[in-house]
Design a protein around this motif. Structure first.
Motif, PDB file in Angstrom:
ATOM      1  N   ASP A 263       0.829  -1.206   0.000  1.00 47.73           N
ATOM      2  CA  ASP A 263       0.000   0.000   0.000  1.00 47.73           C
ATOM      3  C   ASP A 263       0.862   1.254   0.000  1.00 47.73           C
ATOM      4  OD1 ASP A 263      -2.939   0.879   0.390  1.00 47.73           O
ATOM      5  OD2 ASP A 263      -1.845   2.072   1.873  1.00 47.73           O
ATOM      6  N   ASP A 264       1.973   1.229   0.746  1.00 49.98           N
ATOM      7  CA  ASP A 264       2.902   2.363   0.760  1.00 49.98           C
ATOM      8  C   ASP A 264       3.287   2.782  -0.652  1.00 49.98           C
ATOM      9  OD1 ASP A 264       3.076   2.785   3.430  1.00 49.98           O
ATOM     10  OD2 ASP A 264       5.089   1.985   3.685  1.00 49.98           O
ATOM     11  N   VAL A 265       3.729   1.804  -1.424  1.00 52.61           N
ATOM     12  CA  VAL A 265       4.270   2.106  -2.747  1.00 52.61           C
ATOM     13  C   VAL A 265       3.169   2.446  -3.733  1.00 52.61           C
ATOM     14  CG1 VAL A 265       5.547   1.152  -4.712  1.00 52.61           C
ATOM     15  CG2 VAL A 265       6.335   0.718  -2.375  1.00 52.61           C
ATOM     16  N   VAL A 266       2.100   1.639  -3.727  1.00 50.90           N
ATOM     17  CA  VAL A 266       1.084   1.769  -4.779  1.00 50.90           C
ATOM     18  C   VAL A 266       0.198   2.992  -4.568  1.00 50.90           C
ATOM     19  CG1 VAL A 266      -0.910   0.640  -5.844  1.00 50.90           C
ATOM     20  CG2 VAL A 266       1.128  -0.695  -5.272  1.00 50.90           C
ATOM     21  N   ARG A 267      -0.169   3.307  -3.355  1.00 48.53           N
ATOM     22  CA  ARG A 267      -1.062   4.452  -3.155  1.00 48.53           C
ATOM     23  C   ARG A 267      -0.342   5.740  -2.781  1.00 48.53           C
ATOM     24  NH1 ARG A 267      -5.262   5.119   0.317  1.00 48.53           N
ATOM     25  NH2 ARG A 267      -4.347   3.783   1.914  1.00 48.53           N
ATOM     26  N   VAL A 269       3.939   6.254  -2.706  1.00 43.39           N
ATOM     27  CA  VAL A 269       5.323   6.611  -3.014  1.00 43.39           C
ATOM     28  C   VAL A 269       5.637   6.634  -4.503  1.00 43.39           C
ATOM     29  CG1 VAL A 269       7.746   6.002  -2.584  1.00 43.39           C
ATOM     30  CG2 VAL A 269       6.043   5.699  -0.779  1.00 43.39           C
ATOM     31  N   LEU A 270       5.107   5.692  -5.282  1.00 41.80           N
ATOM     32  CA  LEU A 270       5.562   5.572  -6.666  1.00 41.80           C
ATOM     33  C   LEU A 270       4.457   5.586  -7.718  1.00 41.80           C
ATOM     34  CD1 LEU A 270       8.505   2.999  -6.438  1.00 41.80           C
ATOM     35  CD2 LEU A 270       8.635   5.459  -6.841  1.00 41.80           C
ATOM     36  N   VAL A 271       3.212   5.655  -7.332  1.00 40.94           N
ATOM     37  CA  VAL A 271       2.131   5.753  -8.316  1.00 40.94           C
ATOM     38  C   VAL A 271       1.543   7.149  -8.223  1.00 40.94           C
ATOM     39  CG1 VAL A 271      -0.094   4.877  -9.085  1.00 40.94           C
ATOM     40  CG2 VAL A 271       1.646   3.282  -8.249  1.00 40.94           C
ATOM     41  N   THR A 272       1.530   7.864  -9.339  1.00 39.86           N
ATOM     42  CA  THR A 272       1.038   9.237  -9.350  1.00 39.86           C
ATOM     43  C   THR A 272      -0.491   9.260  -9.321  1.00 39.86           C
ATOM     44  OG1 THR A 272       0.956   9.385 -11.768  1.00 39.86           O
ATOM     45  CG2 THR A 272       3.049   9.917 -10.700  1.00 39.86           C
ATOM     46  N   GLY A 273      -1.035  10.443  -9.108  1.00 38.86           N
ATOM     47  CA  GLY A 273      -2.477  10.577  -8.965  1.00 38.86           C
ATOM     48  C   GLY A 273      -3.276  10.157 -10.166  1.00 38.86           C
ATOM     49  N   ASP A 274      -2.652  10.083 -11.345  1.00 36.81           N
ATOM     50  CA  ASP A 274      -3.380   9.651 -12.535  1.00 36.81           C
ATOM     51  C   ASP A 274      -2.987   8.245 -12.982  1.00 36.81           C
ATOM     52  OD1 ASP A 274      -0.846  10.448 -13.284  1.00 36.81           O
ATOM     53  OD2 ASP A 274      -1.517  11.991 -14.692  1.00 36.81           O
ATOM     54  N   GLY A 275      -2.256   7.510 -12.132  1.00 33.84           N
ATOM     55  CA  GLY A 275      -2.031   6.093 -12.407  1.00 33.84           C
ATOM     56  C   GLY A 275      -0.713   5.728 -13.029  1.00 33.84           C
ATOM     57  N   ALA A 276       0.201   6.666 -13.229  1.00 33.08           N
ATOM     58  CA  ALA A 276       1.514   6.340 -13.795  1.00 33.08           C
ATOM     59  C   ALA A 276       2.430   5.807 -12.702  1.00 33.08           C
ATOM     60  CB  ALA A 276       2.130   7.576 -14.444  1.00 33.08           C
ATOM     61  N   TYR A 277       3.262   4.840 -13.055  1.00 36.68           N
ATOM     62  CA  TYR A 277       4.202   4.257 -12.103  1.00 36.68           C
ATOM     63  C   TYR A 277       5.566   4.877 -12.341  1.00 36.68           C
ATOM     64  CZ  TYR A 277       6.845   0.741  -9.491  1.00 36.68           C
ATOM     65  OH  TYR A 277       7.671   0.112  -8.585  1.00 36.68           O
ATOM     66  N   ALA A 278       6.145   5.453 -11.293  1.00 39.79           N
ATOM     67  CA  ALA A 278       7.320   6.304 -11.441  1.00 39.79           C
ATOM     68  C   ALA A 278       8.531   5.578 -12.005  1.00 39.79           C
ATOM     69  CB  ALA A 278       7.678   6.937 -10.098  1.00 39.79           C
ATOM     70  N   PRO A 316      -7.090  -0.366   1.922  1.00 40.18           N
ATOM     71  CA  PRO A 316      -8.177  -0.695   0.998  1.00 40.18           C
ATOM     72  C   PRO A 316      -7.819  -1.880   0.115  1.00 40.18           C
ATOM     73  CG  PRO A 316      -6.952   1.188   0.192  1.00 40.18           C
ATOM     74  CD  PRO A 316      -6.382   0.865   1.545  1.00 40.18           C
ATOM     75  N   ALA A 317      -8.836  -2.483  -0.470  1.00 39.06           N
ATOM     76  CA  ALA A 317      -8.634  -3.568  -1.441  1.00 39.06           C
ATOM     77  C   ALA A 317      -8.128  -2.941  -2.736  1.00 39.06           C
ATOM     78  CB  ALA A 317      -9.934  -4.318  -1.673  1.00 39.06           C
ATOM     79  N   LEU A 318      -6.844  -3.087  -3.005  1.00 44.69           N
ATOM     80  CA  LEU A 318      -6.240  -2.361  -4.127  1.00 44.69           C
ATOM     81  C   LEU A 318      -6.843  -2.724  -5.473  1.00 44.69           C
ATOM     82  CD1 LEU A 318      -2.449  -2.262  -3.164  1.00 44.69           C
ATOM     83  CD2 LEU A 318      -4.138  -0.435  -3.017  1.00 44.69           C
ATOM     84  N   ALA A 319      -7.209  -3.988  -5.658  1.00 43.02           N
ATOM     85  CA  ALA A 319      -7.778  -4.372  -6.951  1.00 43.02           C
ATOM     86  C   ALA A 319      -9.063  -3.607  -7.238  1.00 43.02           C
ATOM     87  CB  ALA A 319      -8.044  -5.879  -6.991  1.00 43.02           C
ATOM     88  N   HIS A 320      -9.735  -3.146  -6.199  1.00 41.86           N
ATOM     89  CA  HIS A 320     -10.992  -2.411  -6.362  1.00 41.86           C
ATOM     90  C   HIS A 320     -10.784  -0.900  -6.291  1.00 41.86           C
ATOM     91  CE1 HIS A 320     -13.652  -6.001  -5.971  1.00 41.86           C
ATOM     92  NE2 HIS A 320     -12.569  -6.470  -5.358  1.00 41.86           N
ATOM     93  N   SER A 869      -7.780  11.812 -11.697  1.00 45.64           N
ATOM     94  CA  SER A 869      -6.551  11.896 -10.915  1.00 45.64           C
ATOM     95  C   SER A 869      -6.883  12.450  -9.538  1.00 45.64           C
ATOM     96  CB  SER A 869      -5.527  12.795 -11.616  1.00 45.64           C
ATOM     97  OG  SER A 869      -4.347  12.895 -10.856  1.00 45.64           O
ATOM     98  N   ALA A 870      -6.186  11.933  -8.530  1.00 41.16           N
ATOM     99  CA  ALA A 870      -6.384  12.402  -7.165  1.00 41.16           C
ATOM    100  C   ALA A 870      -5.070  12.298  -6.416  1.00 41.16           C
ATOM    101  CB  ALA A 870      -7.467  11.584  -6.472  1.00 41.16           C
ATOM    102  N   PRO A 871      -4.879  13.102  -5.376  1.00 41.83           N
ATOM    103  CA  PRO A 871      -3.630  13.047  -4.621  1.00 41.83           C
ATOM    104  C   PRO A 871      -3.445  11.699  -3.927  1.00 41.83           C
ATOM    105  CG  PRO A 871      -4.840  15.061  -4.157  1.00 41.83           C
ATOM    106  CD  PRO A 871      -5.765  14.173  -4.919  1.00 41.83           C
ATOM    107  N   ALA A 872      -2.218  11.398  -3.568  1.00 38.26           N
ATOM    108  CA  ALA A 872      -1.886  10.137  -2.917  1.00 38.26           C
ATOM    109  C   ALA A 872      -2.714   9.955  -1.652  1.00 38.26           C
ATOM    110  CB  ALA A 872      -0.401  10.101  -2.569  1.00 38.26           C
ATOM    111  N   GLY A 873      -3.257   8.744  -1.485  1.00 35.98           N
ATOM    112  CA  GLY A 873      -4.034   8.420  -0.305  1.00 35.98           C
ATOM    113  C   GLY A 873      -5.484   8.806  -0.361  1.00 35.98           C
TER     114      GLY A 873
END
Length: 916
Positions: A263-267, A269-278, A316-320, A869-873
């Motif tokens: 959850d740290d990384v995906v929501r 540290v490394l996934v931007t608000g519009d879904g790009a992976y850094a 949260p359930a990340l897949a959802h 797009s939304a801010p992290a978390g």
């Protein structure tokens, strides 16, 4: 199968920006009290298998093996395993254990389904003894698994970064045990203990290394990226599988910690608000190898429910989660015309993504299933499954062959402002022209923050390449992003000079890894990195796509405008890049262009008077560069790039240098314009001339085979103008910056119909098609906005550029007729108007209003809002998305972006856009 450019669906994002100030509070209802710390992981007491597929669906899976692609996937996995299980049991080297654990997972799957391959056919095992023998292979591997975290073991068995290897072995071994139990393998008590003890021991030590940094030399502190996700997913997956075989407190802490790391990384540290992976598409693919089994296990144990850790953290359930669905869309958008993943940042070229391992019928794929199936098949490695973790089992279980693969039913051009990716593309076809432009900042450039708002460092897979681009056309790789090679070699290809960007005195931004380490001195402040950049002024049209990247480094500020022009319905695009660079007088500014030719590339290179020509395979790239700011000095350099699927080669890079000089009424620096024109090698080379005089710099190109002449003008004040004509002089496309009226000879006049003042960032364009005119407007104004504290914008106020773009089609009414914007349109689609940008306080509900949307033809208009797009978390909560007046929960500090699509009765959809 439709692959062409379709314009009746979503096109551009209607954007609401809210810069939110304050400390965020958790969104939604108050979370339930966490289970006791002694409660087991959520898999406890559940039937097996708990990860690979739903219990009781074996007959359905056996039935799938009679059809493609499942039949071929099964046979190929069986054949791979024939070589993998030859490794000697007890050989704890990384390669041996990788092969053995992959083989164990597959043999356990064959055992569970009672299916094997004989004479090229998928059949039941001839006898129960032979089926048990396949299961015994898997059980033997489990008993000899290295019972250590490789992070805590010296090389060559382990090492500072070998938690990745441990995580992959743990995932595969856990699934092997899961499948053996599901298939009824006759473990006695001692045998079950022997099979699970090494797996539990290795998992517990890896958990210890991540929770007690005094162990394993503190190496886990270095791993804030894919290491963290893969290791966390492994711990949590093992916890689900062994929830009945190990003490509850132990499996619970594995799951809590592992799921928290993911959850740290995906929501955050490394996934931007519009879904790009850094870390780029390649490393998101690499992460998915572990993430897919983890998400499948969560789905069976918890479904869409959140999980509360013993410490009270709600996961949260990340897949959802909508953000994960956005990552799937981003991964597809970041594919090249041949279906491979764009090799930006640390990424190998030619790699395919395992789209088929994502479940077709449940999140995160609904709405994306058809395009995921299409891209899985239409790629250099069709139906990709094989990696350090083999995802054949997941793909057979997840992929529903009843889904009809189809190219995305949306524009092939896409913009990820937070993600730093602008994809300018003519179609979804393999022969398309695609320019991928990079403009990353903050999270996208691997300067992300944890849930506590503090910067996470170090990060090691980022290329400092602001404003860089790559270009593919006619099925070939033409303007290069050099690739990755490997982690030990990436210093050969990851420097700014290895990319197509502007160097200042021979250099780009300083190393991002060192900046990442330096961020540790003040993780609450801004990243101490130059080259942070932003994509703005985007436009998505049938004939013209555009984006601008603004950045600063080495004492210079750089604004790069990218314009991709093409004939609608044809893949004949070409790229114009216009740059304004403000830099100290006397600085040498060098425009790098790495073409796929010369050296050992297998292609050719030839210098031209004001550019170069590279030819590779079926395509040719002709370039020209000029500047109204002074003379351009050309020189060749040798570059290195990675081949697909492996290996390295050299190529010829063209360096064009202009000395920064004083400019009347403007800061010192230089302007430049490049034309990059692809065509087929079988066609004649275009002719190009370049000249500079008092009117500016003009590049003229004529392509006889393409019935096209192009004239590009960069004026002394830096404004760009492009006109494209048929060879007989008839106008085809025009584009002009900084004007409020466009009146090209041979075409209709276009004027702004509102009081917006044109700025250099504004632009008007038109394309004359068969019986219609496409008119494009990019309107900009400046507005003063207050900052949101150091965390977001730095100290003080910052000037933002606000803009929107619209397009429409109308029947031409004769030459020179004036087409006002937006009045007097004919046969027009509905227009979505999402309302003005807003500011809001954290935790408030923001009222949106699309009631100004209209259908000029008078038919009923329906509206659909999407949070893009939304801010992290953020909880990503948008209520009333199907109404004109929804509400958005502004639960985090940062920008929210929403898209509004208005659709009329005939089904024509349009959405307006703003970006800031």
């Amino acid at each position: 199968m439709r692959r062409g450019r379709r314009r009746t669906g979503l096109a551009l994002a209607g954007v609401l920006g809210a810069l939110l100030v304050g400390v965020p509070t958790p969104a939604g209802s108050i979370a339930a009290a966490p289970p006791a710390a002694t409660a087991p992981a959520p898999g406890a007491g559940r039937p097996f298998p708990r990860v690979a597929y739903a219990p009781g669906t074996e007959d359905q899976l056996r039935d799938r093996l009679e059809r493609e692609p499942h039949r071929t996937l099964f046979i190929e996995a069986h054949q791979r395993t024939e070589g993998q299980d030859d490794a000697a049991l007890g050989d704890h080297s990384i390669n041996a254990q990788r092969d053995l654990t992959r083989a164990a997972k597959w043999r356990a799957f064959e055992f569970a389904l009672d299916r094997t391959v004989i004479g090229g056919a998928i059949v039941p095992f001839p006898s129960e003894a032979e089926r048990l023998a396949a299961g015994r292979v898997a059980a033997d591997v489990l008993e000899q698994l290295l019972p250590r975290s490789r992070l805590a073991v010296d090389p060559p068995i382990g090492g500072w970064d070998r938690d990745i290897s441990s995580s992959e072995e743990l995932i595969s071994a856990a699934e092997a045990f899961d499948l053996l139990v599901a298939g009824g393998y006759p473990f006695d008590a001692a045998g079950r203990e022997a099979a699970t003890a090494p797996l539990a021991a290795a998992t517990d030590e890896l958990w210890t290394n991540y929770t007690d940094l005094t162990t394993a030399n503190g190496f886990a502190a270095l791993h804030q990226n894919n290491h963290r996700t893969k290791s966390g997913a492994a711990m949590a997956t093992v916890a689900l599988v062994l929830a009945d075989d190990r003490p509850a407190a132990q499996t619970r802490r594995w799951f809590d910690t592992g799921a928290g790391l993911v959850d740290d990384v995906v929501r955050h540290v490394l996934v931007t608000g519009d879904g790009a992976y850094a870390e780029g598409p390649f490393y998101w693919r690499f992460t998915l190898l572990n993430l897919v089994p983890y998400l499948a296990g969560w789905e069976q144990a918890l479904g869409a429910e959140a999980w509360t850790t013993a410490g009270g953290r709600v996961l949260p359930a990340l897949a959802h989660h909508p953000l994960v669905a956005r990552t799937v869309r981003w991964l597809g958008d970041l594919t090249l015309p041949d279906g491979s993943l764009a090799p930006i940042d640390d990424g190998n070229p030619g790699r395919s993504a395992p789209f088929g391992a994502l479940p077709t019928s449940r999140p995160p794929l609904p709405g994306l299933a058809a395009e995921a199936a299409w891209r899985w098949a239409e790629a250099p490695d069709p139906y990709a499954v094989d990696g350090n973790v083999d995802l054949t089992v997941e793909s057979i279980a997840a992929y529903d062959d009843g889904v009809s693969p189809a190219a995305p039913d949306r524009s092939p051009t896409s913009f990820y402002v937070e993600g730093g990716d602008a994809v300018l593309r003519t179609s979804w076809r393999e022969q398309a022209t695609e320019a991928l432009v990079l403009g990353e900042h903050d999270t996208a450039s691997e300067f992300g923050r944890g849930p506590d708002g503090l910067g996470r460092w170090p990060q090691s897979h980022e290329h400092a390449d602001p404003g860089a681009f790559l270009l593919h056309a006619h099925g070939e790789r033409l303007a290069l992003d050099p690739g990755y090679l490997s982690f030990t070699e990436h210093g050969d290809v990851n420097q700014p000079e290895d990319h197509n960007l502007v160097l200042v005195d021979g250099h780009g931004p300083a190393d991002y890894l060192q900046a990442s380490v330096a961020w540790g001195d003040d993780p609450a402040g801004r990243p101490p990195a130059e080259g942070q950049s932003t994509i703005t002024a985007t436009l998505d049209g049938d004939a013209v796509d555009a984006a601008t990247v603004v950045t600063a480094y080495r004492g210079a500020t750089v604004a790069r405008r990218f314009v991709l022009l093409s004939t609608p319905g044809a893949d004949d695009g070409y790229l114009v890049v216009a740059d304004r660079v403000d830099a100290p007088a006397g600085a040498d500014l060098t425009w790098m262009l790495h073409g796929n030719g010369g050296g050992t590339s297998g292609g050719t290179y030839q210098r031209r008077e004001a550019g170069g020509t590279w030819a590779y395979g079926d395509a040719r790239l002709t370039s020209a560069i000029g500047s109204p700011s002074g003379g351009v000095a050309l020189a060749e350099q040798e570059g290195v790039h990675e081949l697909a699927p492996s290996g390295r080669a050299t190529h010829t890079a063209l360096a064009a240098t202009i000395e920064a000089a004083p400019r009347p009424g403007r800061a010192a620096g230089a302007d430049a314009v490049q034309l990059l024109y692809p065509n087929r090698s079988a066609d004649g080379a275009p002719t190009v001339t370049t000249r500079s005089d008092a009117t500016g710099t003009t590049i003229e190109l004529e392509d006889a085979a393409g019935d096209r002449s192009v004239r590009v003008l960069l004026a002394p004040d830096g404004r760009l103008r492009i006109e494209e004509r048929h060879l007989d002089g008839r106008l085809r496309t025009a584009w002009a910056e900084g004007v409020d009226e466009l009146a090209p000879s041979g075409g209709p006049a276009v004027a702004l119909g509102d009081p917006t003042t044109a700025t250099p960032a504004s632009a008007l364009g038109l394309h004359l098609g068969s019986g219609s005119v496409e008119v494009l407007a990019r309107l900009h104004r400046t507005r003063r906005r207050a900052g949101a504290g150091r965390r977001r914008l730095g100290r003080g106020a910052r000037r933002r550029v606000l803009g929107h773009a619209r397009r429409w089609r109308r029947a031409p009414r004769g030459r020179g007729r004036r087409a006002a914007h937006p009045a007097r349109r004919r046969r027009r689609a509905a227009g979505g108007r999402p309302g003005p940008d807003q500011r809001a306080e954290v935790g408030s509900s923001v009222a949106l209003d699309g009631s100004a949307s209209c259908d000029p033809d008078g038919t009923t208009t329906t509206m659909r809002w999407e949070l893009a797009s939304a801010p992290a978390g953020s909880a990503w909560r948008l209520d009333g998305a199907g109404t004109a007046t929804p509400t958005l929960l502004a639960d985090r500090a940062g920008p929210f972006r929403v898209r509004l699509v208005a659709t009329d009765a005939p089904g024509r959809a349009r959405s307006s856009a703003r970006s800031w």
